[in-house]
Design an enzyme around this catalytic site. Structure first.
Site, PDB file in Angstrom:
ATOM      1  N   ASP A   1       0.867  -1.173   0.000  1.00  0.00           N
ATOM      2  CA  ASP A   1       0.000   0.000   0.000  1.00  0.00           C
ATOM      3  C   ASP A   1       0.905   1.225   0.000  1.00  0.00           C
ATOM      4  O   ASP A   1       1.858   1.282   0.772  1.00  0.00           O
ATOM      5  CB  ASP A   1      -0.863  -0.001   1.264  1.00  0.00           C
TER       6      ASP A   1
ATOM      7  N   ASP B   1      -2.992   4.691  -2.404  1.00  0.00           N
ATOM      8  CA  ASP B   1      -4.072   5.204  -1.572  1.00  0.00           C
ATOM      9  C   ASP B   1      -4.579   6.572  -2.059  1.00  0.00           C
ATOM     10  O   ASP B   1      -3.766   7.465  -2.333  1.00  0.00           O
ATOM     11  CB  ASP B   1      -3.523   5.342  -0.139  1.00  0.00           C
TER      12      ASP B   1
ATOM     13  N   GLU C   1      -6.305   3.773  -5.934  1.00  0.00           N
ATOM     14  CA  GLU C   1      -7.608   3.928  -5.300  1.00  0.00           C
ATOM     15  C   GLU C   1      -8.107   5.314  -5.670  1.00  0.00           C
ATOM     16  O   GLU C   1      -7.463   6.315  -5.349  1.00  0.00           O
ATOM     17  CB  GLU C   1      -7.494   3.804  -3.775  1.00  0.00           C
TER      18      GLU C   1
ATOM     19  N   HIS D   1     -11.178  -3.291   2.928  1.00  0.00           N
ATOM     20  CA  HIS D   1     -11.163  -2.990   4.363  1.00  0.00           C
ATOM     21  C   HIS D   1     -11.961  -1.731   4.693  1.00  0.00           C
ATOM     22  O   HIS D   1     -12.005  -1.325   5.841  1.00  0.00           O
ATOM     23  CB  HIS D   1      -9.718  -2.797   4.809  1.00  0.00           C
ATOM     24  N   ASP D   2     -12.535  -1.065   3.688  1.00  0.00           N
ATOM     25  CA  ASP D   2     -13.236   0.202   3.912  1.00  0.00           C
ATOM     26  C   ASP D   2     -14.741   0.110   3.774  1.00  0.00           C
ATOM     27  O   ASP D   2     -15.426   1.141   3.778  1.00  0.00           O
ATOM     28  CB  ASP D   2     -12.753   1.249   2.891  1.00  0.00           C
TER      29      ASP D   2
HETATM   30  C1  GLC Z   1      -8.059   5.065   1.839  1.00  0.00           C
HETATM   31  C2  GLC Z   1      -7.880   3.857   2.716  1.00  0.00           C
HETATM   32  C3  GLC Z   1      -8.588   4.099   4.012  1.00  0.00           C
HETATM   33  C4  GLC Z   1      -7.964   5.306   4.670  1.00  0.00           C
HETATM   34  C5  GLC Z   1      -7.930   6.516   3.736  1.00  0.00           C
HETATM   35  C6  GLC Z   1      -6.973   7.550   4.225  1.00  0.00           C
HETATM   36  O1  GLC Z   1      -9.377   5.284   1.509  1.00  0.00           O
HETATM   37  O2  GLC Z   1      -8.320   2.703   2.059  1.00  0.00           O
HETATM   38  O3  GLC Z   1      -8.571   2.990   4.851  1.00  0.00           O
HETATM   39  O4  GLC Z   1      -8.664   5.652   5.816  1.00  0.00           O
HETATM   40  O5  GLC Z   1      -7.501   6.172   2.440  1.00  0.00           O
HETATM   41  O6  GLC Z   1      -5.660   7.115   4.073  1.00  0.00           O
END
Ligand code: GLC
Ligand code: CA
Length: 625
Positions: free
Chosen positions: A180, A275, A333, A403-404
């Site tokens: 990540d 991320d 992401e 995980h979100d």
């Molecule tokens: C992304 C991650 C999440 C995190 C956010 C801030 O969305 O997947 O878990 O809280 O970024 O880093």
């Protein structure tokens, strides 16, 4: 130039217009306007006629025009339909959330040694790539997404030597490992921020400092700006107060990031999941966000960083200076980015990213994640089909969990009796449609969402902030817990259910977050012994996909997509043709498709008859006549 007098048709022809427009519709929970919008009469309407829709006002439409006018000149070469073969299109990725995967030393927290212990399990599953959620040194305000030191492993997870050992072992087993990469922000405990706060000459512009805050809101609630006593200024944090945003407009910061990224690449890792990577570039001078849009999204200001003016410049530079020189995979992401803009991130000739995650399919009841009570499976079907429209020279990711977000299985399940059937159906959907499949830990045994009964059971910062906010609004405790159950990220973060032992075999110690409610029934130990289990079905299906490249490279053609309660699509490659048929309902029924000349290759049930059983999914092959 776009204005309120522009026609809807022209707005939809602009990639920014197209994506923002559909975001808006989705936000307002009118996703079913899709068809209406493409009606020829509606296409001729002027943009300003939309103010008749409640909650859309002219300022929102003006913001839309502004954004379109920024980017309207970029053109992409049209899709050729030709697909280049490359390993990451053929790979199946398995996401590990290290904190909840396996605890090796009895402190209740998953760790690297735990992953090492379970590597054979992962290998046996048949997946190719492991994605590790962050394992870097962090004060854990946001479970590791707040990095204190990029070149150190979080001590609860282990050491750098253990990481090197893990990486080696992963490669020995013929697997790959991606990390990540969190570079939109760091922890406020990162050395750079500590110095930036003191106005240090080198680091003062590594973060985003202003004398006055604007109206932007944080993703985790409240203002996105926090006053800092030592610097006597405000810093921007799109996420928690302990996650200050890095200033990507500063070339020194960018250089330092590239050095760090290369340091990891030189270790031999196989790529990155980046991320919130579409947030890197912020609008010049940090203008206030549109209030009406803010009211609608609860994210005032989001239009100024979700697709900022220099995002592509920065990604191209990052690519050129780091991973572009290695044979690795990258997946970005990209919250809020729709299908049209995705193309700008992933077009093979633009040298940015290989793939992105879109999130459109996760929310069927508008964008508010807390309001996803009765998630609609038809929405999932339609979203998956939409993703298939952006084929070559682009490539999709296909995921239903991470995980979100609460687990899809739990969002869809109405009757526990069908949990395994539904899990197997989602397996076929995830692995038989075009795009690189991502599987989130626990999905392969059909883990669902728990019932949280009390606020003390939640751990996630976003959830805890939401709790406070709802309390202030005067909601009752019961009402709040119900809302949190529907949207909390903790749903997906429970310890992995390994066995019927204490704490699901995850740890000898009480885990950092509660166990699954159903681990006595749903766990790896039991499923390994049962040939008909969800786990063994996943293994068969993963293997099946590998043996049938048509499922990887074949074109997808939806069949009878308007018929509710079923999902069907052809995959076509050369002379070969497969047909996937899925019963989306919890009841046994007839699916009226002619199966003449088709032979069944795999079904989610042991025995298949004419009628489809609840959630039954099958794959057929067209036999040469
Ligand atoms: C992304 C991650 C999440 C995190 C956010 C801030 O969305 O997947 O878990 O809280 O970024 O880093
Ligand atoms: Ca541990």
């Amino acid at each position: 130039m776009f204005s309120l007098d522009s026609k809807i048709k022209d707005v939809l022809n602009n990639p920014v217009g197209y994506d923002l427009f559909f975001s808006l519709l989705n936000e307002m929970q009118i996703a079913n306007y899709y068809d209406t919008i493409f009606n020829p009469v509606v296409q001729q309407l002027k943009l300003k006629s939309l103010v008749r829709i409640p909650s859309i006002d002219h300022t929102i439409l003006e913001t839309l025009c502004l954004k379109m006018n920024h980017y309207s000149n970029e053109k992409l070469e049209a899709a050729t339909g030709k697909v280049n073969k490359i390993w990451w299109k053929e790979a199946i990725v398995y996401q590990i959330y290290p904190r909840s995967f396996k605890d090796s030393n009895g402190d209740g927290i998953g760790d690297l040694k735990g992953i090492i212990q379970k590597l054979d399990y992962i290998k046996d599953l048949g997946v190719d790539v492991i994605w590790l959620s962050p394992i870097y040194d962090s004060p854990n305000d946001d479970n590791g997404y707040d990095i204190r030191n990029y070149k150190k492993i979080l001590s609860e997870f282990g050491t750098m030597d253990e990481f090197d050992y893990l990486l080696n072992l992963v490669h020995e087993k013929g697997l790959k490992l991606i990390m990540d990469l969190v570079i939109n922000h760091t922890s406020d405990e990162h050395q750079w921020f500590k110095l930036s706060r003191l106005n240090d000459e080198t680091y003062q512009d590594y973060y985003i400092w202003r004398d006055k805050p604007n109206n932007w809101k944080s993703m985790f609630g409240g203002s996105a700006w926090k006053y800092d006593e030592s610097r006597e200024a405000y810093y921007l944090h799109i996420f928690s107060q302990k996650q200050p945003d890095l200033n990507w407009d500063n070339p020194d910061l960018r250089k330092e990031i590239y050095e760090m990224v290369n340091w990891w690449l030189d270790k031999g890792i196989d790529g990155f999941r980046l991320d919130v990577i579409n947030f890197l570039s912020k609008e010049d001078n940090y203008p206030n966000g549109n209030e009406a849009l803010g009211k609608m999204t609860d994210l005032t200001g989001v239009e100024h960083y979700m697709y900022g003016p220099r995002i592509h410049e920065y990604l191209q530079e990052l690519n050129e200076n780091t991973f572009g020189k290695y044979d690795v995979m990258t997946v970005g992401e990209c919250p809020g980015i729709g299908l049209e803009l995705s193309k700008f991130f992933t077009h093979q000739d633009r040298n940015e990213l290989n793939m992105v995650f879109n999130f459109d399919h996760l929310y069927s009841n508008g964008r508010d994640k807390w309001l996803q009570k009765d998630y609609d499976i038809e929405f999932l079907k339609n979203s998956m089909f939409k993703y298939q429209n952006t084929s070559s020279p682009y490539w999709q990711t296909i995921f239903i969990n991470n995980h979100d977000t609460p687990r899809m299985l739990g969002k869809l399940l109405r009757n526990n009796k069908h949990q395994a059937a539904l899990a197997k159906m989602l397996c076929i959907m995830n692995l038989s449609i075009r795009g690189t499949p991502f599987i989130y830990q626990g999905q392969e045994i059909g883990m669902s969402n728990p019932e949280f009964k009390h606020i003390s059971q939640f751990r996630d910062i976003e959830t805890l902030n939401k709790y406070k906010e709802l309390k202030e609004e005067g909601k009752s405790e019961d009402e709040i817990i119900c809302i949190l159950n529907h949207g909390s990220r903790d749903n997906a973060r429970l310890p992995f259910s390994w066995s019927t032992k204490r704490n699901a075999g995850f740890s000898t110690h009480t885990p950092w977050i509660k166990n699954s409610d159903d681990y006595l029934e749903i766990n790896v130990e039991k499923q390994l012994l049962d040939n008909d289990s969800v786990l063994n079905f996943y293994k068969r299906m993963i293997n099946f996909r590998k043996e049938h490249p048509i499922l990887i490279y074949g074109k997808t053609v939806p069949v009878k997509s308007n018929v509710k309660g079923m999902m069907s699509y052809e995959r076509q490659l050369g002379k070969e043709q497969y047909l996937i048929v899925i019963n989306l309902e919890e009841k046994t029924k007839d699916i009226n498709l002619s199966m003449k000349n088709y032979e069944m290759l795999i079904s989610s049930y042991k025995v298949s008859n004419v009628l489809y059983k609840p959630y039954e999914a099958r794959i057929y092959r067209l036999v040469n006549k």
